[in-house]
Design an enzyme around this catalytic site. Sequence first.
Site, PDB file in Angstrom:
ATOM      1  N   GLU A  24      29.010   3.840  -2.019  1.00 49.98           N
ATOM      2  CA  GLU A  24      30.245   2.615  -1.757  1.00 49.98           C
ATOM      3  C   GLU A  24      30.157   1.269  -1.352  1.00 49.98           C
ATOM      4  O   GLU A  24      30.608   0.691  -1.271  1.00 49.98           O
ATOM      5  CB  GLU A  24      30.784   3.765  -1.437  1.00 49.98           C
ATOM      6  CG  GLU A  24      31.760   4.391  -2.768  1.00 49.98           C
ATOM      7  CD  GLU A  24      32.341   5.493  -1.268  1.00 49.98           C
ATOM      8  OE1 GLU A  24      32.707   6.582  -2.504  1.00 49.98           O
ATOM      9  OE2 GLU A  24      32.241   5.760  -0.503  1.00 49.98           O
ATOM     10  N   GLY A  53      39.154  18.878  17.172  1.00 48.55           N
ATOM     11  CA  GLY A  53      38.640  18.205  16.272  1.00 48.55           C
ATOM     12  C   GLY A  53      40.014  18.155  15.373  1.00 48.55           C
ATOM     13  O   GLY A  53      40.683  19.156  14.940  1.00 48.55           O
TER      14      GLY A  53
HETATM   15  C1  LIG Z   1      32.374   7.487   5.214  1.00 49.65           C
HETATM   16  C2  LIG Z   1      32.562   8.043   4.449  1.00 49.65           C
HETATM   17  C3  LIG Z   1      33.169   8.681   3.774  1.00 49.65           C
HETATM   18  C4  LIG Z   1      33.218   9.996   2.545  1.00 49.65           C
HETATM   19  N1  LIG Z   1      33.780  10.129   1.268  1.00 49.65           N
HETATM   20  C5  LIG Z   1      34.274  11.329   0.997  1.00 49.65           C
HETATM   21  C6  LIG Z   1      35.595  11.173   0.046  1.00 49.65           C
HETATM   22  O1  LIG Z   1      35.382  10.311  -0.730  1.00 49.65           O
HETATM   23  N2  LIG Z   1      35.494  12.516  -0.469  1.00 49.65           N
HETATM   24  C7  LIG Z   1      35.136  13.961   0.642  1.00 49.65           C
HETATM   25  O2  LIG Z   1      35.702  15.182   0.062  1.00 49.65           O
HETATM   26  N3  LIG Z   1      34.477  13.523   1.947  1.00 49.65           N
HETATM   27  C8  LIG Z   1      34.300  12.357   1.726  1.00 49.65           C
HETATM   28  N4  LIG Z   1      33.897  12.234   3.103  1.00 49.65           N
HETATM   29  C9  LIG Z   1      33.417  13.911   3.630  1.00 49.65           C
HETATM   30  C10 LIG Z   1      34.951  13.883   4.631  1.00 49.65           C
HETATM   31  O3  LIG Z   1      35.408  13.037   5.409  1.00 49.65           O
HETATM   32  C11 LIG Z   1      33.738  14.709   5.405  1.00 49.65           C
HETATM   33  O4  LIG Z   1      33.186  16.023   4.739  1.00 49.65           O
HETATM   34  C12 LIG Z   1      35.087  15.259   6.065  1.00 49.65           C
HETATM   35  O5  LIG Z   1      35.538  14.492   7.777  1.00 49.65           O
HETATM   36  C13 LIG Z   1      35.457  16.571   7.730  1.00 49.65           C
HETATM   37  O6  LIG Z   1      36.058  16.905   8.112  1.00 49.65           O
HETATM   38  P1  LIG Z   1      36.139  17.284   8.780  1.00 49.65           P
HETATM   39  O7  LIG Z   1      37.411  18.101  10.127  1.00 49.65           O
HETATM   40  O8  LIG Z   1      34.827  18.837   9.576  1.00 49.65           O
HETATM   41  O9  LIG Z   1      35.174  16.400  10.756  1.00 49.65           O
HETATM   42  P2  LIG Z   1      36.218  15.319  10.395  1.00 49.65           P
HETATM   43  O10 LIG Z   1      37.380  15.112   9.981  1.00 49.65           O
HETATM   44  O11 LIG Z   1      34.979  14.107  11.025  1.00 49.65           O
HETATM   45  O12 LIG Z   1      36.718  15.119  11.762  1.00 49.65           O
HETATM   46  C14 LIG Z   1      36.319  15.283  12.889  1.00 49.65           C
HETATM   47  C15 LIG Z   1      37.401  14.940  14.357  1.00 49.65           C
HETATM   48  O13 LIG Z   1      36.422  15.556  15.297  1.00 49.65           O
HETATM   49  C16 LIG Z   1      36.403  14.743  17.075  1.00 49.65           C
HETATM   50  N5  LIG Z   1      35.375  15.028  17.751  1.00 49.65           N
HETATM   51  C17 LIG Z   1      34.363  14.931  17.732  1.00 49.65           C
HETATM   52  N6  LIG Z   1      33.795  15.614  19.009  1.00 49.65           N
HETATM   53  C18 LIG Z   1      34.522  15.730  19.868  1.00 49.65           C
HETATM   54  C19 LIG Z   1      34.561  16.223  20.778  1.00 49.65           C
HETATM   55  N7  LIG Z   1      34.209  16.586  21.511  1.00 49.65           N
HETATM   56  N8  LIG Z   1      35.649  15.703  21.566  1.00 49.65           N
HETATM   57  C20 LIG Z   1      36.783  16.001  21.167  1.00 49.65           C
HETATM   58  N9  LIG Z   1      37.236  15.772  19.379  1.00 49.65           N
HETATM   59  C21 LIG Z   1      36.010  14.755  18.257  1.00 49.65           C
HETATM   60  C22 LIG Z   1      36.301  13.219  15.939  1.00 49.65           C
HETATM   61  O14 LIG Z   1      36.636  12.431  16.323  1.00 49.65           O
HETATM   62  C23 LIG Z   1      37.138  13.975  14.624  1.00 49.65           C
HETATM   63  O15 LIG Z   1      38.688  13.015  14.983  1.00 49.65           O
HETATM   64  C24 LIG Z   1      33.469  10.763   4.142  1.00 49.65           C
HETATM   65  C25 LIG Z   1      32.412  10.883   5.140  1.00 49.65           C
HETATM   66  C26 LIG Z   1      32.259   9.946   5.978  1.00 49.65           C
HETATM   67  C27 LIG Z   1      31.537   9.510   6.930  1.00 49.65           C
END
Ligand SMILES: Cc1cc2nc3c(=O)[nH]c(=O)nc-3n(C[C@H](O)[C@H](O)[C@H](O)COP(=O)(O)OP(=O)(O)OC[C@H]3O[C@@H](n4cnc5c(N)ncnc54)[C@H](O)[C@@H]3O)c2cc1C
Length: 429
Positions: free
Chosen positions: A162, A2
């Site tokens: 939003e 990820g």
């Molecule tokens: C519309 C929206 C608005 C948001 N606004 C805010 C905000 O204003 N402030 C804030 O702090 N947070 C916000 N968030 C929350 C924040 O974006 C998330 O908490 C954060 O992205 C989590 O990070 P992560 O690395 O866990 O997952 P993600 O950032 O979602 O990254 C996961 C990655 O894993 C990859 N992946 C998934 N499954 C697989 C697989 N099987 N094989 C290979 N790759 C895979 C995906 O392609 C992605 O690149 C928002 C979220 C959304 C959806």
Amino acid sequence: VGGGFAGLYAAKALANRDVRVTLIDRKNHHTFQPLLYQVAAGVLSPSQIAAPLRHVLRKAKNVEVLLGDVTGFDLHRRCVKLTGGEEIAYDNLLVAAGARESYFGHDEWSENAPGLKTLDDASEIRRRVLLAFERAEREMALMGRHDPLTFVVVGAGPTGVELAGAIGDIARRVVADDFRLIDTRRANVLLYEGGPRVLPAFSEDLSAKALRQLDELGVKVHLDRLVTGVQPGRVLVGGAWVPASVVLWASGVAASPLGKALGVETDRSGRVSVAPDLSLPGHPEVFVIGDMAKVEGVPGLAAAAMQMGRWTATNVLRDIAGRSRIPFRYCDKGIMATIGKHRAIAQLGSLHVAGFVAWFLWLFVHITLLMGYRNRLGVLREWVWAYLTSQFSARLITGEPAERSVSAPGTVPISLESDTLLTRQTGRP
Ligand SMILES: Cc1cc2nc3c(=O)[nH]c(=O)nc-3n(C[C@H](O)[C@H](O)[C@H](O)COP(=O)(O)OP(=O)(O)OC[C@H]3O[C@@H](n4cnc5c(N)ncnc54)[C@H](O)[C@@H]3O)c2cc1C
């Protein structure tokens, strides 16, 4: 696994250290999700809020980026499995595949009520919203009347608020002068929330201010109202069907199914309970971080995911140095949400700010956190332009032919010719 906030920040923290890192993502780019709604609203274009992972990590000579879809793991043989059947061995595994919205067991609703998680989702939402105006104008031209324009947003967390605010803005200001026959200002924007208030993660006073700001934008908020059904062109609320030109889903959280693929207990949202150092109980070499991890008192936010990524990198390096690990501590820097142009709320510890000042703060924080100087400059330019002119430049309709997915029953199907800026979208399942 990820390249989101958790995975990418872990890889960056391990850059040019004495370790070999393989970052696997099913997409070739990192998406700045907090600004996705601005792509959906046509303020920004997709390339302005995303950056190719390979480019972001180009100076990290010890990091290899692989495009691949991870399907599972073999924790005993210590390998990651990819869709093609390939396996990649590891000494340490960091699982950071994120989460998306939950349809509470009704995934079939997603076709008629898309959520907002990826750039494809944002483009699809923008397409549906703009096409709804086009359809109404065309009905007016051909039949002298049009069905009421009603945009329904389900869920009043930050994403729902939003989105609703942005659509209110679009209808009232941005496209109002572009149409000859319809009055877009009369469009209904309905925001349904199952709980008693909007933005429940914020304090009650800020939540009440957000409600007022939504009201100023013409968004009609319905609290304590669960949406229990979605069909083409309508939603079921409190036993009655409400007609809807476009339905958008911003409710619930479902962690990546890779949590279950680890073979451990997950909570109802699919999040994995981790040890204080974010490792998997019984497997100290495996870490689950970001939105996939269930850590008491830590919200599903980008800031938390970044901190978990960096923290885990530090613990991996401490392992190598023969030092003991440090339990994860979340540093709460506050939360913010925007509600259309000029409006926002921000909760920074005991400091609660609403309105223009909060919006300015929001702007500053998001510009700073965006990946890449080019994106920062581009976004700043678009915001200044949108601020001065009330015009959003990314208003092109792109995606699959309109009649495939947005024609509600009883409406005129739109057939757009190939030279009208339509491109076929391939990303959405
Ligand atoms: C519309 C929206 C608005 C948001 N606004 C805010 C905000 O204003 N402030 C804030 O702090 N947070 C916000 N968030 C929350 C924040 O974006 C998330 O908490 C954060 O992205 C989590 O990070 P992560 O690395 O866990 O997952 P993600 O950032 O979602 O990254 C996961 C990655 O894993 C990859 N992946 C998934 N499954 C697989 C697989 N099987 N094989 C290979 N790759 C895979 C995906 O392609 C992605 O690149 C928002 C979220 C959304 C959806």
